[in-house]
Each structure stands twice: as C-alpha cells, then as structure tokens.
Write a protein that holds these residues in place. Structure first.
Motif, PDB file in Angstrom:
ATOM      1  N   ILE A  22       0.676  -1.388  -0.045  1.00  0.00           N
ATOM      2  CA  ILE A  22      -0.173   0.257   0.294  1.00  0.00           C
ATOM      3  C   ILE A  22       0.843   0.978  -0.064  1.00  0.00           C
ATOM      4  CG2 ILE A  22      -1.449  -1.339   1.442  1.00  0.00           C
ATOM      5  CD1 ILE A  22      -1.587   0.779   3.722  1.00  0.00           C
ATOM      6  N   ASP A  23       1.910   1.364   0.798  1.00  0.00           N
ATOM      7  CA  ASP A  23       2.995   1.879   0.656  1.00  0.00           C
ATOM      8  C   ASP A  23       3.470   2.538  -0.797  1.00  0.00           C
ATOM      9  OD1 ASP A  23       4.308   4.493   2.363  1.00  0.00           O
ATOM     10  OD2 ASP A  23       6.278   3.205   2.751  1.00  0.00           O
ATOM     11  N   ALA A  26       0.473   4.561  -2.477  1.00  0.00           N
ATOM     12  CA  ALA A  26       0.391   5.276  -2.388  1.00  0.00           C
ATOM     13  C   ALA A  26       1.524   6.813  -3.327  1.00  0.00           C
ATOM     14  CB  ALA A  26       0.169   5.577  -0.744  1.00  0.00           C
ATOM     15  N   ALA A  44      -0.538  10.078   2.807  1.00  0.00           N
ATOM     16  CA  ALA A  44      -2.249   9.590   3.040  1.00  0.00           C
ATOM     17  C   ALA A  44      -2.662  10.020   3.828  1.00  0.00           C
ATOM     18  CB  ALA A  44      -2.357   8.279   2.357  1.00  0.00           C
ATOM     19  N   TRP A  49      -7.578   6.746   5.196  1.00  0.00           N
ATOM     20  CA  TRP A  49      -7.825   5.288   4.585  1.00  0.00           C
ATOM     21  C   TRP A  49      -7.932   4.145   4.963  1.00  0.00           C
ATOM     22  CZ3 TRP A  49      -5.048   0.314   4.638  1.00  0.00           C
ATOM     23  CH2 TRP A  49      -5.284   0.181   4.439  1.00  0.00           C
ATOM     24  N   PHE A  82       2.825   7.666   4.335  1.00  0.00           N
ATOM     25  CA  PHE A  82       1.229   7.672   5.360  1.00  0.00           C
ATOM     26  C   PHE A  82       1.937   8.727   6.884  1.00  0.00           C
ATOM     27  CE2 PHE A  82       0.238   3.858   2.399  1.00  0.00           C
ATOM     28  CZ  PHE A  82      -1.208   4.093   2.681  1.00  0.00           C
ATOM     29  N   SER A 183     -10.034   4.519  -1.795  1.00  0.00           N
ATOM     30  CA  SER A 183      -9.422   4.718  -1.123  1.00  0.00           C
ATOM     31  C   SER A 183      -8.396   5.706  -0.393  1.00  0.00           C
ATOM     32  CB  SER A 183      -9.982   3.179   0.185  1.00  0.00           C
ATOM     33  OG  SER A 183      -8.342   2.475  -0.293  1.00  0.00           O
ATOM     34  N   LEU A 184      -7.454   5.365  -1.120  1.00  0.00           N
ATOM     35  CA  LEU A 184      -5.644   5.928  -1.284  1.00  0.00           C
ATOM     36  C   LEU A 184      -5.903   7.188  -1.368  1.00  0.00           C
ATOM     37  CD1 LEU A 184      -3.426   2.836  -2.097  1.00  0.00           C
ATOM     38  CD2 LEU A 184      -3.670   4.039   0.138  1.00  0.00           C
TER      39      LEU A 184
END
Length: 198
Positions: A22-23, A26, A44, A49, A82, A183-184
C-alpha cells in the motif's frame, strides 16, 4: 508464521494489508497526481484510509470493532507515504470514530511472499468471530494473486463477507472486489472534481 499472530484477539471485522504494497501504491499515486494536478500531494492519512477501506468493505456507522493487521518486511521502520508512518507509532494503537473502534497491529516478517500472506489470510478467515474481512495483498505478483484466490475459494461466503482490494478489476473469485486506488486517493486528499476539471 509470526507467533504473535497466533495470540491475537480477533474482531468481527478484520482489515489485512500488505503495508509495503500500500505504501508503494500511495507513492505512485502521489507522483502521478502531483504531475497531473500541478500541486503537492500530502502523505496519506492512515485513519482516513482505514475508514475508506472499512466503508468499501461494508462497515456502516455504528459501534463496530475492527482489527487492522499491517504486515511488513522486517527491518522497515515504517511507511514512507502515510501519516502516522512509523510502525512503532501504529502498532498497538487504536482510534474511534463514527464507524466504531479500530485497533492497529503491525507485524514484521522476514520474507513477505505468497505463502506467508496466504497463511495469515487463512488464519483470519478460520476465526469464528471474524465475519467481515477486507484484504489488501500485492496482487501485482501473480503468485500471490493465485494463492490468495485459491485460499478464498475455500471460505464460506455465507458466514464471511470477504472484500479484495486491487488496483484493477480481477477475474473470478469467491469474494467482492473494490478498487484500492479510490480509498488511497481519498486519504491523499485527491478529489474527483479536481480530476474531472483536467
């Protein structure tokens, strides 16, 4: 498998995410949208999220309990895209909002591959108290995609609602699907009107 995962207090709702993946997604969104929108994109917002994933996974306003399991490569101190970002800041912490309480746990592992992620997914879906699972694996890796799809094939969809998050629609499978990018983007503060204006 990480032994501390064997002793987890499970919730009715579980978000299971490959934090390294996910990083990376993003980061790619930040780079592309900064270029496209001509403005700086902030990191983020982790809580935002998580809320968006929960909503996409079917959680509605109320007093719910959700366990967030972030799996990451051992040696990584945190997420680069994030806030909050360090695993030390995130692990064992919780927050409460209109969707209930979210407890966050971060688990470092030696080698994040298809077998480990699938083992954790099978552990989560085997828990009787878990009714809703939101899964964010690195589906860009075909081996992981195949193993995850196979593991979810064995899940009783009458007892568990499973939502798989990916960057593009996937073919076949015993699960619901949502696009991870939405969502991101919300967590990064990218609004749909900005994109439509381009």
């Amino acid at each position: 498998m990480n032994n501390s995962l064997q002793t987890v207090r499970w919730s009715e709702n579980v978000i299971l995410a490959d934090a390294d993946y996910i990083d990376k997604v993003a980061f790619n969104l930040i780079v592309n949208f900064e270029r496209m929108l001509g403005r700086r994109i902030p990191q983020a917002d982790m809580a935002r999220w998580i809320d968006c994933v929960a909503l996409d996974g079917g959680i509605r306003e109320g007093e719910h309990e959700t366990l967030v399991v972030l799996i990451h490569q051992k040696g990584k101190q945190g997420l680069e895209n994030f806030v909050p970002s360090t695993y030390e800041e995130l692990d064992g912490k919780a927050f409460k909002d209109h969707l209930g309480e979210f407890a966050i746990n971060a688990y470092p592992i030696e080698q994040l591959g298809e077998d480990f992620f699938t083992e954790v997914l099978e552990l989560v879906t085997a828990q009787k108290e878990v009714k809703r699972v939101m899964v964010i694996p690195n589906l860009e890796d075909e081996l992981i995609y195949n193993k995850v799809r196979e593991a979810l094939r064995r899940v009783d969809d009458e007892e568990k609602r499973v939502t798989l998050f990916a960057m593009q629609p996937l073919t076949g499978g015993n699960y619901r699907q949502e696009i991870l990018g939405y969502s991101l983007m919300a967590a990064l503060g990218i609004r749909s009107e900005e994109i439509r204006e381009r």
